[in-house]
Design a protein around this motif. Structure first.
Motif, PDB file in Angstrom:
ATOM      1  N   VAL A  84       0.858  -1.185   0.000  1.00  0.00           N
ATOM      2  CA  VAL A  84       0.000   0.000   0.000  1.00  0.00           C
ATOM      3  C   VAL A  84       0.894   1.234   0.000  1.00  0.00           C
ATOM      4  O   VAL A  84       2.104   1.137   0.192  1.00  0.00           O
ATOM      5  CB  VAL A  84      -0.948   0.005   1.223  1.00  0.00           C
ATOM      6  CG1 VAL A  84      -1.921  -1.159   1.141  1.00  0.00           C
ATOM      7  CG2 VAL A  84      -0.169  -0.061   2.527  1.00  0.00           C
ATOM      8  N   THR A  87       4.163   5.570   3.962  1.00  0.00           N
ATOM      9  CA  THR A  87       4.011   6.651   4.936  1.00  0.00           C
ATOM     10  C   THR A  87       5.293   6.743   5.743  1.00  0.00           C
ATOM     11  O   THR A  87       5.590   5.861   6.555  1.00  0.00           O
ATOM     12  CB  THR A  87       2.822   6.403   5.888  1.00  0.00           C
ATOM     13  OG1 THR A  87       1.619   6.262   5.129  1.00  0.00           O
ATOM     14  CG2 THR A  87       2.668   7.566   6.869  1.00  0.00           C
ATOM     15  N   ARG A 109      -2.568   9.894   8.763  1.00  0.00           N
ATOM     16  CA  ARG A 109      -3.113   9.245   7.579  1.00  0.00           C
ATOM     17  C   ARG A 109      -4.003   8.079   7.981  1.00  0.00           C
ATOM     18  O   ARG A 109      -3.660   7.290   8.868  1.00  0.00           O
ATOM     19  CB  ARG A 109      -1.975   8.730   6.702  1.00  0.00           C
ATOM     20  CG  ARG A 109      -2.433   7.868   5.527  1.00  0.00           C
ATOM     21  CD  ARG A 109      -1.238   7.207   4.875  1.00  0.00           C
ATOM     22  NE  ARG A 109      -1.651   6.144   3.962  1.00  0.00           N
ATOM     23  CZ  ARG A 109      -0.885   5.113   3.638  1.00  0.00           C
ATOM     24  NH1 ARG A 109       0.324   5.000   4.153  1.00  0.00           N
ATOM     25  NH2 ARG A 109      -1.319   4.179   2.806  1.00  0.00           N
ATOM     26  N   LEU A 111      -5.882   4.582   6.758  1.00  0.00           N
ATOM     27  CA  LEU A 111      -5.878   3.504   5.771  1.00  0.00           C
ATOM     28  C   LEU A 111      -6.975   2.522   6.121  1.00  0.00           C
ATOM     29  O   LEU A 111      -7.029   2.005   7.251  1.00  0.00           O
ATOM     30  CB  LEU A 111      -4.529   2.784   5.778  1.00  0.00           C
ATOM     31  CG  LEU A 111      -4.417   1.568   4.855  1.00  0.00           C
ATOM     32  CD1 LEU A 111      -4.289   2.016   3.400  1.00  0.00           C
ATOM     33  CD2 LEU A 111      -3.232   0.690   5.244  1.00  0.00           C
ATOM     34  N   ARG A 132      -7.847   0.284   0.952  1.00  0.00           N
ATOM     35  CA  ARG A 132      -7.702   1.544   0.234  1.00  0.00           C
ATOM     36  C   ARG A 132      -7.270   2.677   1.168  1.00  0.00           C
ATOM     37  O   ARG A 132      -7.557   2.675   2.352  1.00  0.00           O
ATOM     38  CB  ARG A 132      -9.009   1.929  -0.460  1.00  0.00           C
ATOM     39  CG  ARG A 132     -10.199   2.116   0.463  1.00  0.00           C
ATOM     40  CD  ARG A 132     -11.417   2.503  -0.353  1.00  0.00           C
ATOM     41  NE  ARG A 132     -12.622   2.533   0.452  1.00  0.00           N
ATOM     42  CZ  ARG A 132     -13.826   2.823  -0.028  1.00  0.00           C
ATOM     43  NH1 ARG A 132     -13.964   3.085  -1.318  1.00  0.00           N
ATOM     44  NH2 ARG A 132     -14.884   2.836   0.755  1.00  0.00           N
ATOM     45  N   ASP A 133      -6.550   3.615   0.557  1.00  0.00           N
ATOM     46  CA  ASP A 133      -6.101   4.797   1.271  1.00  0.00           C
ATOM     47  C   ASP A 133      -7.274   5.764   1.381  1.00  0.00           C
ATOM     48  O   ASP A 133      -7.963   6.043   0.396  1.00  0.00           O
ATOM     49  CB  ASP A 133      -4.944   5.441   0.506  1.00  0.00           C
ATOM     50  CG  ASP A 133      -4.248   6.519   1.302  1.00  0.00           C
ATOM     51  OD1 ASP A 133      -4.376   6.507   2.536  1.00  0.00           O
ATOM     52  OD2 ASP A 133      -3.575   7.363   0.679  1.00  0.00           O
TER      53      ASP A 133
END
Length: 409
Positions: A84, A87, A109, A111, A132-133
């Protein structure tokens, strides 16, 4: 990614009432990236758009190397890893059971791990979907994220909280937030369709989801640090022990669970770890002991150990699992405090400690297994804690998994 198996690969089984036992709970399509469809009037109970319902827990591990930023999601059902977006500079990795939150210097962030559960009390729904982000929340170091099924509360280091609609995150968008009035000494915790916090003067405050003050118990929690949501209520770590806040028929009450003795500040419980759904909490009690808080019995037990790196337990009669500085896992009988099991050293090199930064190996626990990350060895161990801490599987990785959380529980 290669999986070394010490025994035949374990496939988790549901140990709670699941939807297959309830005729009103129907399963969904059997692909993790099923196309989104529009729910109809005949959609079965438990239907979630874009996800498949499964008969058993869909556990996944979110892993991050804060130096390189490399990030993976390890599916514990298939044994496969998913790459993914990176980061970098992650100072802390947390989860609410579905989303992984990567706390960095400028933001947090989110996720979507694509694995979660919904507990209806008499039965449980397990889901899997595409990873998914979601995006970034405007919250940097020191922020705390807490969620329930409807909202996500983000409290920054200055105690200001903002409330996000959970539905937006589930659709892949951060969305706008509603600020909560005032500032708080600890994390704001969604609970019982309300928001629970501790004001700067140490008083418990309860808000509705619109941010309006609701009736609060006449209780305080000095020097609040650490919190956990259990089936019996919200546990807050206080200077003199714990405070259990409960809701029944719209009324909130609070009950002290004192240590019983004067505890030096350096030995207080300030961060709880436990198996989700369990009422048995653990926390370091200085350098060579672990606190075990039985919320049901309202009792503290201080278990003397070797030098502690991290600890956890499944509760309900299971051993206390402690990672010590020798790199081995040690199992302790909580009632007697005696060591009853021990592994060989599992970590590559000396384990990191809290003073060394965020890269502290952790023990994640679910209903059947525990997981330990070995950053320098680029692997994760799956531990059968019901079988003398036997190593059931070893997952070899292509990154150093310094940070780890488990989702799908």
């Amino acid at each position: 990614m290669f999986v070394r198996r010490n025994v035949t690969a374990w496939v988790p089984t549901a140990l709670v009432a699941v939807c297959l036992l309830t005729t009103s709970c129907a399963g969904q399509d059997d692909t993790a990236s099923a196309p989104r469809t529009t729910p109809s009037a005949s959609a079965p109970h438990g239907y979630v758009e874009g996800a498949q319902e499964k008969a058993e827990q869909q556990s996944r591990l979110v892993l991050n190397d804060p130096v390189t930023g490399d990030t993976r999601v390890l599916d514990l059902i298939t044994g496969k890893t998913h790459e993914v977006p990176r980061t970098s500079g992650t100072t802390k990795l947390t989860t609410d059971g579905r989303f992984g939150y990567f706390h960095t210097a400028g933001s947090t962030r989110a996720l979507d791990s694509g694995a979660w559960m919904v507990d209806h009390g008499d039965h449980v729904h397990y889901y899997r979907a595409a990873i998914r982000d979601v995006g970034r929340l405007p919250a940097g170091p020191g922020s705390r994220v807490r969620s329930d099924a409807a909202v996500t509360a983000v409290t920054d280091k200055d105690g200001r909280a903002r409330i996000y609609r959970r539905a937006g995150l589930e659709k892949g968008k951060v969305g706008s937030a509603r600020p909560l009035p005032g500032t708080h000494a600890g994390a704001v915790v969604p609970y019982a369709e309300h928001l629970l916090g501790v004001t700067d003067d140490g008083k418990v405050a309860v808000y509705d989801r619109e941010g309006k003050r609701a009736a609060s118990p006449d209780a305080g929690c000095e020097e609040v640090r650490g919190d956990a949501v259990t089936r019996r209520g919200v546990v807050l770590g206080c200077a003199d022990g714990a405070l259990l806040v409960r809701e029944a028929d719209g009324t909130f009450t609070a009950e002290k669970i004192p240590y019983g003795d004067d505890v030096p500040e350096k030995e207080r419980a300030t961060a709880f770890r436990h198996r989700p759904g369990s009422d048995t909490l653990t926390a370091p009690a200085g350098e060579r002991a672990v606190w075990v808080l039985d919320v049901g019995e309202r009792t503290w037990q201080r278990v003397k150990t070797g030098p502690v790196v991290s600890a956890n337990t499944a509760g309900e009669g299971s051993v206390l699992i402690v990672l010590e500085t020798d790199g081995a896992l040690h199992g302790y009988d909580i009632a007697t405090g005696k060591q009853v099991s021990r592994t060989k050293p599992l970590l590559t090199g000396a384990p990191e400690t809290d003073s060394a930064g965020p890269a502290v190996p952790v023990i994640e626990v679910d209903r059947s297994r525990a997981y330990l990350n070995d950053p320098k060895g680029k692997r994760v161990y799956e531990i059968d804690y019901n079988d003398n801490l036997r190593v059931a599987r070893t997952f070899d990785l292509d990154i150093e998994p310094a940070l780890m959380v488990e989702t799908g529980r």
